[in-house]
Design a protein around this motif. Structure first.
Motif, PDB file in Angstrom:
ATOM      1  N   GLN A 133       0.775  -1.102  -0.055  1.00  0.00           N
ATOM      2  CA  GLN A 133       0.043   0.065   0.016  1.00  0.00           C
ATOM      3  C   GLN A 133       0.628   1.162   0.073  1.00  0.00           C
ATOM      4  O   GLN A 133       0.390   2.220  -0.536  1.00  0.00           O
ATOM      5  CB  GLN A 133      -1.026   0.120   1.201  1.00  0.00           C
ATOM      6  N   HIS A 152       0.500  -9.418   4.342  1.00  0.00           N
ATOM      7  CA  HIS A 152      -0.597  -8.387   4.389  1.00  0.00           C
ATOM      8  C   HIS A 152      -1.394  -8.364   3.026  1.00  0.00           C
ATOM      9  O   HIS A 152      -0.884  -7.300   1.935  1.00  0.00           O
ATOM     10  CB  HIS A 152      -0.032  -7.287   4.672  1.00  0.00           C
ATOM     11  N   ASN A 205      -2.243 -10.893   8.276  1.00  0.00           N
ATOM     12  CA  ASN A 205      -3.115  -9.969   8.527  1.00  0.00           C
ATOM     13  C   ASN A 205      -4.410 -10.158   8.005  1.00  0.00           C
ATOM     14  O   ASN A 205      -4.751 -10.803   6.978  1.00  0.00           O
ATOM     15  CB  ASN A 205      -2.893  -8.555   7.626  1.00  0.00           C
ATOM     16  N   GLU A 206      -5.463 -10.258   8.777  1.00  0.00           N
ATOM     17  CA  GLU A 206      -6.745 -10.282   8.402  1.00  0.00           C
ATOM     18  C   GLU A 206      -7.134 -11.622   7.682  1.00  0.00           C
ATOM     19  O   GLU A 206      -7.586 -11.459   6.529  1.00  0.00           O
ATOM     20  CB  GLU A 206      -7.256  -9.158   8.053  1.00  0.00           C
ATOM     21  N   HIS A 229      -9.539  -8.950  12.144  1.00  0.00           N
ATOM     22  CA  HIS A 229     -10.407  -7.796  11.861  1.00  0.00           C
ATOM     23  C   HIS A 229     -11.811  -8.172  12.546  1.00  0.00           C
ATOM     24  O   HIS A 229     -12.175  -9.372  12.138  1.00  0.00           O
ATOM     25  CB  HIS A 229     -10.821  -7.739  10.281  1.00  0.00           C
ATOM     26  N   TYR A 278     -12.989  -1.290  12.737  1.00  0.00           N
ATOM     27  CA  TYR A 278     -13.366  -0.044  12.146  1.00  0.00           C
ATOM     28  C   TYR A 278     -14.622   0.422  12.338  1.00  0.00           C
ATOM     29  O   TYR A 278     -14.987   1.696  12.598  1.00  0.00           O
ATOM     30  CB  TYR A 278     -13.162  -0.116  10.506  1.00  0.00           C
ATOM     31  N   TRP A 285     -19.117   3.439   5.535  1.00  0.00           N
ATOM     32  CA  TRP A 285     -18.852   2.619   6.906  1.00  0.00           C
ATOM     33  C   TRP A 285     -19.371   3.388   8.086  1.00  0.00           C
ATOM     34  O   TRP A 285     -19.370   4.494   8.197  1.00  0.00           O
ATOM     35  CB  TRP A 285     -17.523   2.178   7.150  1.00  0.00           C
ATOM     36  N   GLU A 328      -4.888  -1.854  14.203  1.00  0.00           N
ATOM     37  CA  GLU A 328      -5.600  -0.949  13.230  1.00  0.00           C
ATOM     38  C   GLU A 328      -6.686  -0.362  13.501  1.00  0.00           C
ATOM     39  O   GLU A 328      -7.659  -1.154  14.166  1.00  0.00           O
ATOM     40  CB  GLU A 328      -5.900  -1.644  12.068  1.00  0.00           C
ATOM     41  N   TRP A 336      -4.562   3.363  11.754  1.00  0.00           N
ATOM     42  CA  TRP A 336      -4.412   2.996  10.211  1.00  0.00           C
ATOM     43  C   TRP A 336      -4.803   4.268   9.445  1.00  0.00           C
ATOM     44  O   TRP A 336      -6.018   4.762   9.412  1.00  0.00           O
ATOM     45  CB  TRP A 336      -5.367   1.874   9.826  1.00  0.00           C
ATOM     46  N   GLU A 362      -5.577   1.968  -1.460  1.00  0.00           N
ATOM     47  CA  GLU A 362      -6.736   1.143  -0.616  1.00  0.00           C
ATOM     48  C   GLU A 362      -7.243   0.084  -1.578  1.00  0.00           C
ATOM     49  O   GLU A 362      -8.495   0.269  -1.854  1.00  0.00           O
ATOM     50  CB  GLU A 362      -7.612   2.031  -0.148  1.00  0.00           C
ATOM     51  N   TRP A 363      -6.526  -0.639  -2.010  1.00  0.00           N
ATOM     52  CA  TRP A 363      -6.879  -1.970  -2.448  1.00  0.00           C
ATOM     53  C   TRP A 363      -7.825  -2.079  -3.750  1.00  0.00           C
ATOM     54  O   TRP A 363      -7.403  -0.952  -4.702  1.00  0.00           O
ATOM     55  CB  TRP A 363      -7.322  -2.792  -1.675  1.00  0.00           C
ATOM     56  N   PHE A 376      -6.836   7.557   4.743  1.00  0.00           N
ATOM     57  CA  PHE A 376      -6.668   7.130   6.184  1.00  0.00           C
ATOM     58  C   PHE A 376      -5.666   7.705   6.859  1.00  0.00           C
ATOM     59  O   PHE A 376      -5.489   7.699   8.119  1.00  0.00           O
ATOM     60  CB  PHE A 376      -6.772   5.662   6.294  1.00  0.00           C
TER      61      PHE A 376
HETATM   62  C1  BGC Z   1      -6.534  -3.481   6.216  1.00  0.00           C
HETATM   63  C2  BGC Z   1      -5.765  -2.574   5.434  1.00  0.00           C
HETATM   64  C3  BGC Z   1      -6.757  -1.425   4.739  1.00  0.00           C
HETATM   65  C4  BGC Z   1      -7.881  -1.053   5.922  1.00  0.00           C
HETATM   66  C5  BGC Z   1      -8.689  -0.020   5.378  1.00  0.00           C
HETATM   67  C6  BGC Z   1      -7.830  -3.115   6.956  1.00  0.00           C
HETATM   68  O1  BGC Z   1      -8.733  -4.097   6.934  1.00  0.00           O
HETATM   69  O2  BGC Z   1      -5.739  -4.340   6.717  1.00  0.00           O
HETATM   70  O3  BGC Z   1      -4.887  -2.902   4.495  1.00  0.00           O
HETATM   71  O4  BGC Z   1      -6.266  -0.340   4.141  1.00  0.00           O
HETATM   72  O5  BGC Z   1      -8.358  -2.281   6.403  1.00  0.00           O
HETATM   73  O6  BGC Z   1      -9.630  -0.623   4.452  1.00  0.00           O
END
Ligand code: BGC
Length: 404
Positions: free
Chosen positions: A21, A113, A157-158, A214, A262, A293, A318, A356, A363-364, A372
């Motif tokens: 990222q 990740h 990660n997650e 997560h 989150y 969200w 995060e 985070w 962002e993927w 963020f």
């Molecule tokens: C991920 C991050 C992502 C962030 C915000 C997390 O679930 O680990 O890579 O950028 O959320 O979406």
């Protein structure tokens, strides 16, 4: 008079990033391939060039009073072909870790990740039973190389977010939509973690190993079909939030729990899907961030209280948001820390909090639209500290949260 809460001595304060990222220049993994197939709104390309500017980024983290930073290694740089390790890239990451150490910032090091080397991806990725030993080889090498440079290691990660997006929603590489594949991948990732846990402990002393999990609050939509909505929300909560943690804890393979939190999802039953679908109807009065969200700070307290039963230290690996206005970031930050402090007050062992993200980044499947970061980046990749990052700085430096 303003009230305040003091955090425990040695509390870890900082932020998180992941290699793909922020680094830029990654051309040997599944996300590069995915970007070339035009499956993301923009290509990651240079990202924010942290591969070259990590010193500058860590200087800023230091100026912001951080004493911890979560980063990840890009597996495809370190092992570009199966069993062929690139020593130059290993030396690069050694420099990265040493530069954190030089600034008195503790490294929280993630080994996977979301991204996979192309050779691994093209040969069945996490569906291939050999994925477990392949990951183990990589973990063995990096844990020998980086011995002493990180106190906290996150193997994966997650895993559930990865599997959901890559094998159920089809939005991330390899774009699959299959329940049987989901189950196979989770099983392999769980095995991969168990073996990585042992390897890291064999190769390094005095380290703590975990995954970053997560966890979301799932609430049934109060509208029509409440009972069925509640059933779907319950299933999501069990399967998505807690099953894997329970399994790994039973196997004694967690030294702490990394929590990524989150917000909240409202769930509506669907005859097409056991787990229901996300619901955004007008009944739900919660504020939504710029990505849509639902923001739910109390949820952090609920989750931390629920995790207490594991009897393990917890680290928020995060927590963050993307907003249109600066004051909303600060509000989000303060409210979440307030509930974190309430959990501390109720005897939950929490060792750190990582926002985070340190810096705006890729962002993927959403490309560069989400923001963020504590640090903003302009078109020329110049960095600037955002106002809310200064509010966070005060909290970090004083180890104290003031609230009204
Ligand atoms: C991920 C991050 C992502 C962030 C915000 C997390 O679930 O680990 O890579 O950028 O959320 O979406």
């Amino acid at each position: 008079m303003a009230k305040f809460i003091l955090f425990p001595k040695n509390f870890l304060w900082g932020a998180a990033t992941s290699a793909y990222q922020v680094e830029g220049g990654n051309i040997n993994n599944d996300w590069y391939f995915w970007g070339n197939e035009k499956k993301t709104p923009s290509r990651c390309a240079k990202a924010v060039d942290s591969y070259n500017r990590f010193e500058e980024d860590f200087d800023l983290a230091g100026q912001l009073g951080h004493n911890a930073q979560r980063i990840s290694l890009e597996w495809s740089r370190i092992e570009p072909q199966e069993n062929q390790f690139n020593q130059e890239e290993i030396e690069h990451y050694r420099k990265v870790l040493l530069s954190l150490k030089a600034r008195g910032i503790k490294a929280v090091l993630t080994l996977h990740h979301f991204t996979n080397p192309l050779w691994f991806y093209s040969d069945g990725c996490w569906l291939n039973p050999r994925s477990v030993s392949r990951f183990a080889e990589y973990v063995n090498r990096v844990s020998k190389e980086f011995y002493g440079l990180a106190d906290y290691w996150i193997t994966i990660n997650e895993p559930l977010v990865y599997v959901y997006n890559s094998y159920l929603r089809g939005a991330w590489p390899p774009g699959e939509k299959s329940i049987s594949k989901v189950l196979a991948v989770i099983a392999n990732m769980a095995r991969a973690h168990l073996s990585a846990y042992k390897i890291i402990h064999n190769n390094c002393q005095n380290v703590s190993v975990s995954i970053a999990k997560h966890i979301r609050i799932f609430s049934p939509c109060q509208g029509l079909g409440l009972g069925l909505n509640a059933l779907s929300a319950y299933l999501r909560n069990q399967v998505f939030n807690y099953r894997l943690l329970e399994f790994l804890a039973k196997k004694k393979s967690l030294d702490f729990i990394g929590v990524n939190y989150y917000g909240r999802d409202f769930v509506k039953f669907s005859s097409k899907d056991f787990f229901g679908r996300d619901c955004y109807c007008s009944r739900h009065q919660l504020r939504r961030n710029s990505l849509g969200w639902y923001v739910f700070p109390e949820g952090l307290l609920k989750i931390l209280m629920r995790l207490k039963k594991f009897n393990l230290p917890l680290m928020i690996t995060e927590n963050g948001t993307s907003e249109k206005e600066d004051y909303l970031y600060e509000k989000y930050l303060r409210q979440h820390l307030f509930y974190l402090a309430r959990a501390l007050g109720q005897g939950v062992d929490i060792i750190g909090y990582l926002w985070w993200s340190l810096i705006d980044n890729f962002e993927w499947d959403k490309g560069f639209g989400a923001k963020f970061g504590l640090i903003g980046v302009d078109r020329d990749l110049n960095r600037s500290i955002k106002p809310f990052a200064l509010a966070y700085k005060d909290i970090c430096l004083n180890n104290k949260l003031e609230y009204a």
